[in-house]
Design an enzyme around this catalytic site. Structure first.
Site, PDB file in Angstrom:
ATOM      1  N   SER A  54      -3.491  12.357   8.679  1.00  0.00           N
ATOM      2  CA  SER A  54      -4.499  12.228   7.613  1.00  0.00           C
ATOM      3  C   SER A  54      -6.064  12.316   8.175  1.00  0.00           C
ATOM      4  O   SER A  54      -6.079  11.716   9.030  1.00  0.00           O
ATOM      5  CB  SER A  54      -3.960  11.156   6.697  1.00  0.00           C
TER       6      SER A  54
ATOM      7  N   TYR B 172      -9.693  15.645   3.606  1.00  0.00           N
ATOM      8  CA  TYR B 172     -10.287  15.232   2.260  1.00  0.00           C
ATOM      9  C   TYR B 172     -12.025  15.767   2.517  1.00  0.00           C
ATOM     10  O   TYR B 172     -12.612  15.547   3.535  1.00  0.00           O
ATOM     11  CB  TYR B 172     -10.477  13.556   2.300  1.00  0.00           C
TER      12      TYR B 172
ATOM     13  N   HIS C  95       0.519  13.580  -5.390  1.00  0.00           N
ATOM     14  CA  HIS C  95       0.252  12.453  -4.609  1.00  0.00           C
ATOM     15  C   HIS C  95       0.946  11.314  -4.517  1.00  0.00           C
ATOM     16  O   HIS C  95       0.746   9.995  -4.380  1.00  0.00           O
ATOM     17  CB  HIS C  95      -1.090  12.128  -4.820  1.00  0.00           C
TER      18      HIS C  95
ATOM     19  N   GLN D 250      -4.931  17.057   7.826  1.00  0.00           N
ATOM     20  CA  GLN D 250      -5.140  17.187   6.227  1.00  0.00           C
ATOM     21  C   GLN D 250      -6.696  16.798   6.127  1.00  0.00           C
ATOM     22  O   GLN D 250      -7.016  15.629   6.708  1.00  0.00           O
ATOM     23  CB  GLN D 250      -4.234  16.159   5.340  1.00  0.00           C
TER      24      GLN D 250
ATOM     25  N   TYR E 164       0.714  -1.055   0.201  1.00  0.00           N
ATOM     26  CA  TYR E 164       0.056   0.070   0.013  1.00  0.00           C
ATOM     27  C   TYR E 164       0.775   1.225  -0.074  1.00  0.00           C
ATOM     28  O   TYR E 164       0.481   2.184  -0.683  1.00  0.00           O
ATOM     29  CB  TYR E 164      -0.827  -0.138   0.987  1.00  0.00           C
TER      30      TYR E 164
ATOM     31  N   LYS F  42      -2.989  21.270  -0.953  1.00  0.00           N
ATOM     32  CA  LYS F  42      -1.920  20.290  -1.466  1.00  0.00           C
ATOM     33  C   LYS F  42      -2.483  19.551  -3.049  1.00  0.00           C
ATOM     34  O   LYS F  42      -3.831  19.249  -3.132  1.00  0.00           O
ATOM     35  CB  LYS F  42      -2.124  19.179  -0.733  1.00  0.00           C
TER      36      LYS F  42
ATOM     37  N   ARG G 296      -4.713   1.593  -8.004  1.00  0.00           N
ATOM     38  CA  ARG G 296      -3.594   0.967  -7.567  1.00  0.00           C
ATOM     39  C   ARG G 296      -3.685  -0.466  -7.762  1.00  0.00           C
ATOM     40  O   ARG G 296      -4.392  -1.151  -6.761  1.00  0.00           O
ATOM     41  CB  ARG G 296      -3.222   1.392  -6.254  1.00  0.00           C
TER      42      ARG G 296
ATOM     43  N   ARG H  98       0.289   8.368  -7.062  1.00  0.00           N
ATOM     44  CA  ARG H  98      -0.766   7.596  -6.739  1.00  0.00           C
ATOM     45  C   ARG H  98      -2.013   7.918  -7.472  1.00  0.00           C
ATOM     46  O   ARG H  98      -2.953   7.063  -7.309  1.00  0.00           O
ATOM     47  CB  ARG H  98      -0.833   7.745  -5.228  1.00  0.00           C
TER      48      ARG H  98
HETATM   49  C1  LIG Z   1       0.668   5.207   1.821  1.00  0.00           C
HETATM   50  C2  LIG Z   1       0.295   6.585   1.383  1.00  0.00           C
HETATM   51  C3  LIG Z   1      -0.893   7.242   1.994  1.00  0.00           C
HETATM   52  C4  LIG Z   1      -1.373   8.401   1.561  1.00  0.00           C
HETATM   53  N1  LIG Z   1      -2.292   8.762   2.161  1.00  0.00           N
HETATM   54  C5  LIG Z   1      -2.497  10.290   1.952  1.00  0.00           C
HETATM   55  C6  LIG Z   1      -3.756  10.882   2.354  1.00  0.00           C
HETATM   56  O1  LIG Z   1      -4.269  10.249   3.278  1.00  0.00           O
HETATM   57  N2  LIG Z   1      -3.942  12.300   2.110  1.00  0.00           N
HETATM   58  C7  LIG Z   1      -3.160  12.811   1.385  1.00  0.00           C
HETATM   59  O2  LIG Z   1      -3.467  14.101   1.099  1.00  0.00           O
HETATM   60  N3  LIG Z   1      -2.123  12.336   0.722  1.00  0.00           N
HETATM   61  C8  LIG Z   1      -1.828  11.147   0.907  1.00  0.00           C
HETATM   62  N4  LIG Z   1      -0.571  10.436   0.548  1.00  0.00           N
HETATM   63  C9  LIG Z   1       0.165  11.272  -0.162  1.00  0.00           C
HETATM   64  C10 LIG Z   1       1.207  11.828   0.617  1.00  0.00           C
HETATM   65  O3  LIG Z   1       0.773  12.773   1.324  1.00  0.00           O
HETATM   66  C11 LIG Z   1       2.422  12.594  -0.156  1.00  0.00           C
HETATM   67  O4  LIG Z   1       1.730  13.522  -1.164  1.00  0.00           O
HETATM   68  C12 LIG Z   1       3.411  11.550  -0.844  1.00  0.00           C
HETATM   69  O5  LIG Z   1       3.531  10.477  -0.174  1.00  0.00           O
HETATM   70  C13 LIG Z   1       4.627  12.306  -1.292  1.00  0.00           C
HETATM   71  O6  LIG Z   1       5.458  11.302  -1.952  1.00  0.00           O
HETATM   72  P1  LIG Z   1       6.697  10.343  -1.249  1.00  0.00           P
HETATM   73  O7  LIG Z   1       5.800   9.237  -0.326  1.00  0.00           O
HETATM   74  O8  LIG Z   1       7.331  10.016  -2.511  1.00  0.00           O
HETATM   75  O9  LIG Z   1       7.304  11.321  -0.362  1.00  0.00           O
HETATM   76  C14 LIG Z   1      -0.454   9.238   0.697  1.00  0.00           C
HETATM   77  C15 LIG Z   1       0.968   8.605   0.376  1.00  0.00           C
HETATM   78  C16 LIG Z   1       1.218   7.464   0.653  1.00  0.00           C
HETATM   79  C17 LIG Z   1       2.508   6.965   0.281  1.00  0.00           C
END
Ligand SMILES: Cc1cc2nc3c(=O)[nH]c(=O)nc-3n(C[C@H](O)[C@H](O)[C@H](O)COP(=O)(O)O)c2cc1C
Length: 381
Positions: A107, A130, A276, A128, A25, A252, A165, A279
């Site tokens: 989050s 949503y 993100h 954060q 994940y 963001k 994903r 993702r």
């Molecule tokens: C496992 C995972 C869960 C995430 N969940 C959220 C989330 O709940 N809310 C959000 O705004 N971004 C979420 N993100 C995005 C992160 O805030 C961030 O943009 C991203 O991880 C940055 O990239 P990096 O993992 O390469 O540092 C998530 C990222 C990952 C890897």
């Protein structure tokens, strides 16, 4: 376990300790994962200028992000299900961040609730948001973040619909895990993770269950999430959210100059150049490649931050040099958390801080606040 020296070492350790569905994940992007890979790879296209015979004593990485002090220009990004990388993960990561002097962002989709994190921290953290269709729930969430004295609200703009994903679908990801043979076998090989998880009561979505209408147990939650994220969210919504919140606001998920200009018009305090973590829209450009263009478009009107692909202190320095006031790490701290709990998050921050400090010195700078494009030799972005 040998002492981790790099974020890649923490990733290796996390892979051994965390059940596959939760490790995957974190370590996944959408569709081909091309943007996820580009986020990391493009940092290598930025080359630094080596300088010599410059006084390198008394160095400082200290800075501010949205006016709040940080011991280095790095914050922990919001990550959903963080409490599935390690039991009580959000509470541990928040404590590690507080001790290190960097912001922690919780989050909406966390396992530990806003109140759980507030109960173990003494300094304000960030929350954060949503946005869901159930506006009563959102108003209540904003009010809960205020009551917990969160010092910034981060509104995520790039996930009103979920990027697919493949790993999560193939793994049948859920929180808590389902009791199928497939999942049972994954858990059976990770006894330490299981023992920690059995000791905590926090195994569901702490901000949601018991607070949102018709969500009293977890079996109804996945369908609720799919139905509830608001696909009609617009720039107009930023205005009422800003007003209801009344504090520092960070937007963001900006990856386009036009959107950056619109974001600057809202009166928010900062934008995060982000896809993100690769993702959402696979095929989008990497965050670091878009940073200079976005800084040129709005840099004097709003604070610009960046996340995506940071795996070392060198990457942070490059982002700062290209105009980011601050950066965020997602996976690097999740790997630390999965590998070693709170100590692993601290280790991730220490690794990044040390790399940044030495790199800054070798580039002939002593203060992160003076790092600018002059430390860049060339970019092939
Ligand atoms: C496992 C995972 C869960 C995430 N969940 C959220 C989330 O709940 N809310 C959000 O705004 N971004 C979420 N993100 C995005 C992160 O805030 C961030 O943009 C991203 O991880 C940055 O990239 P990096 O993992 O390469 O540092 C998530 C990222 C990952 C890897």
């Amino acid at each position: 376990m040998s002492k981790p020296l790099t974020i890649a070492d923490l990733k290796t350790h996390a892979r051994r300790r965390v059940p596959k569905m939760f490790f995957d994940y974190a370590d996944s992007g959408s569709w081909t994962e091309g943007t996820y890979r580009a986020n990391e790879e493009d940092f290598a296209k930025v080359k630094l200028r080596q300088r010599v015979l410059v006084d390198m004593t008394n160095r400082s990485l200290a800075t501010t992000m949205v006016g709040q002090e940080a011991s280095m220009p790095v914050a922990l990004a919001p990550t959903g299900l963080c409490g599935m990388q390690h039991a009580d993960g959000e509470m541990l990561a928040a404590k590690a961040a507080e001790e290190f002097g960097v912001p922690f962002t919780l989050s909406t989709m966390s396992i530990c609730s806003i109140e759980d994190v507030a109960s173990v921290t003494s300094k304000p953290f960030w929350f954060q948001l949503y946005v869901m269709k159930d506006r009563d729930f959102i108003n209540n969430l904003i009010d809960r973040a205020k009551a917990a004295k969160c010092s910034a609200l981060m509104l995520t703009l790039d996930l009103q619909i979920l990027g697919q994903r493949h790993k999560d679908l193939r793994n049948g990801l859920s929180a808590p895990p389902k009791w199928t043979l497939h999942h049972g076998m994954q858990l059976a090989t990770k006894p330490f993770w299981c023992m920690d998880m059995l000791r905590t009561k926090r195994r569901g979505f702490g901000n949601i269950v018991g607070h949102a209408k018709n969500v009293s147990d977890l079996s109804s939650l996945s369908s609720w999430t799919a139905e509830q994220f608001d696909p009609q969210l617009s720039w107009k919504d930023v205005a009422w959210i800003k007003e209801r919140w009344g504090g520092k606001l960070i937007l963001k998920g900006i990856l386009d100059e036009e959107d950056a200009r619109a974001a600057a018009e809202t009166g928010a305090d900062a934008i995060i150049v982000s896809n993100h973590g690769g993702r959402q829209l696979d095929g989008a450009l990497s965050s670091i490649s878009m940073l200079p263009r976005i800084v040129d478009a709005v840099g004097d009107r709003i604070e610009v931050h960046l996340d995506g692909g940071i795996r070392s202190g060198q990457d942070v320095l490059k982002a700062v040099a290209l105009g980011a006031r601050g950066t965020y790490i997602g996976r690097p701290y999740l790997y630390g958390l999965g590998a070693m709990g709170k100590a692993g998050v601290t280790t991730a921050l220490e690794i990044i801080g040390k790399e940044m400090d030495v790199t800054m010195a070798l580039c002939g700078k002593r203060d992160i606040q003076t790092v600018d494009r002059s430390v860049i030799a060339e970019t092939r972005l």
